[in-house]
Design a protein around this motif. Structure first.
Motif, PDB file in Angstrom:
ATOM      1  N   VAL A 132      -6.973   5.444   4.824  1.00  0.00           N
ATOM      2  CA  VAL A 132      -6.401   5.479   5.954  1.00  0.00           C
ATOM      3  C   VAL A 132      -5.065   6.096   5.918  1.00  0.00           C
ATOM      4  O   VAL A 132      -4.361   6.978   6.525  1.00  0.00           O
ATOM      5  N   HIS A 140      -7.394   2.275  -5.614  1.00  0.00           N
ATOM      6  CA  HIS A 140      -7.685   1.216  -4.684  1.00  0.00           C
ATOM      7  C   HIS A 140      -6.531   1.359  -3.604  1.00  0.00           C
ATOM      8  O   HIS A 140      -6.018   0.532  -2.894  1.00  0.00           O
ATOM      9  N   THR A 141      -6.017   2.761  -3.119  1.00  0.00           N
ATOM     10  CA  THR A 141      -5.289   2.934  -2.085  1.00  0.00           C
ATOM     11  C   THR A 141      -5.958   3.202  -0.838  1.00  0.00           C
ATOM     12  O   THR A 141      -6.943   3.945  -0.856  1.00  0.00           O
ATOM     13  N   SER A 142      -5.585   2.951   0.393  1.00  0.00           N
ATOM     14  CA  SER A 142      -6.027   2.965   1.471  1.00  0.00           C
ATOM     15  C   SER A 142      -6.305   4.654   1.901  1.00  0.00           C
ATOM     16  O   SER A 142      -5.137   4.988   1.954  1.00  0.00           O
ATOM     17  N   GLU A 159       0.838  -1.151   0.053  1.00  0.00           N
ATOM     18  CA  GLU A 159       0.007   0.049   0.133  1.00  0.00           C
ATOM     19  C   GLU A 159       1.044   1.120  -0.043  1.00  0.00           C
ATOM     20  O   GLU A 159       0.310   2.454  -0.594  1.00  0.00           O
ATOM     21  N   TYR A 183     -13.584  11.461   0.855  1.00  0.00           N
ATOM     22  CA  TYR A 183     -13.901  10.106   0.943  1.00  0.00           C
ATOM     23  C   TYR A 183     -15.614   9.646   0.940  1.00  0.00           C
ATOM     24  O   TYR A 183     -16.132   9.075   0.089  1.00  0.00           O
ATOM     25  N   SER A 229      -9.161   6.632  -4.144  1.00  0.00           N
ATOM     26  CA  SER A 229     -10.138   5.622  -4.406  1.00  0.00           C
ATOM     27  C   SER A 229     -10.095   4.858  -5.885  1.00  0.00           C
ATOM     28  O   SER A 229     -10.539   3.552  -5.947  1.00  0.00           O
TER      29      SER A 229
END
Length: 215
Positions: free
Chosen positions: A51, A47-49, A3, A155, A44
């Motif tokens: 958080v 697909h990166t976190s 990640e 988000y 988004s």
């Protein structure tokens, strides 16, 4: 670990957003909030976190405060001149320093949301001889709060609206509105404090100049 590589390798925009957050302490005109919102929407798509992005934003925000504070403490005269050059900045700095004595946590967190408030507060604290440990502790907390807020805003809107441009527009409008509301609240508190100080000074002058009755 993957990640982390995705966050910094998927797009240059993530690094640009973090640098904008860091430099926002020195240059309040940098649209760091807008860039973080855009980076959140990009996260988004890749697909990166979010958080992980929020943690990076918090670290960059706190690092900017730490650097500016150290520079200001090593060059207090320069920091004071910079405050004096900006209309109203010196008065705002004096108010913030006074507010830190009684409302430390709320003052530091609120300054993070007011445009330019973060820079004025860092410079003001840097011109004092007070050890900055307690300030830095709450600065770290405020950086985490702001990072969670700005990333969470992007988000939330990204998952509310179907198109990225609409999510981006609504997020930016919401962030601007919230900052304006907080800035208005701070200005009102500052005005009330100034009026209270003026009233107290007038009362003292009246007592000092009042005639003394002679029996």
């Amino acid at each position: 670990m993957s990640e982390v590589l995705d966050l910094f390798g998927s797009s240059w925009f993530f690094i640009a957003a973090l640098l904008a957050v860091l430099s926002d302490a020195f240059l309040p005109i940098v649209p760091s909030g807008t860039m973080v919102i855009a980076a959140t929407l990009q996260a988004s798509e890749t697909h990166t976190s979010p958080v992980l992005l929020g943690v990076g934003v918090a670290i960059a925000s706190f690092t900017g405060d730490l650097l500016l504070l150290r520079i200001a403490r090593r060059g207090a005269a320069w920091a004071q001149r910079r405050l004096d050059r900006k209309p109203g900045a010196a008065g705002a700095a004096a108010y913030l320093l006074e507010a830190l004595e009684t409302r430390r946590a709320r003052t530091i967190v609120a300054a993070r949301f007011v445009p330019g408030g973060r820079s004025v507060l860092d410079l003001a604290v840097g011109t004092t001889a007070t050890p900055p440990r307690r300030f830095l502790r709450w600065s770290a907390v405020s950086a985490a709060v702001w990072a969670a807020y700005i990333v969470g805003l992007g988000y939330l809107n990204e998952h509310t609206f179907d198109t990225s441009w609409l999510s981006f527009a609504v997020s930016c409008v919401a962030a601007t509105t919230i900052s304006a509301v907080i800035a208005r609240m701070v200005q009102r508190q500052r005005r009330n404090a100034r009026e209270a100080a003026t009233a107290a000074a007038d009362a003292d002058d009246h007592l000092t100049t009042a005639p003394v009755a002679v029996s």
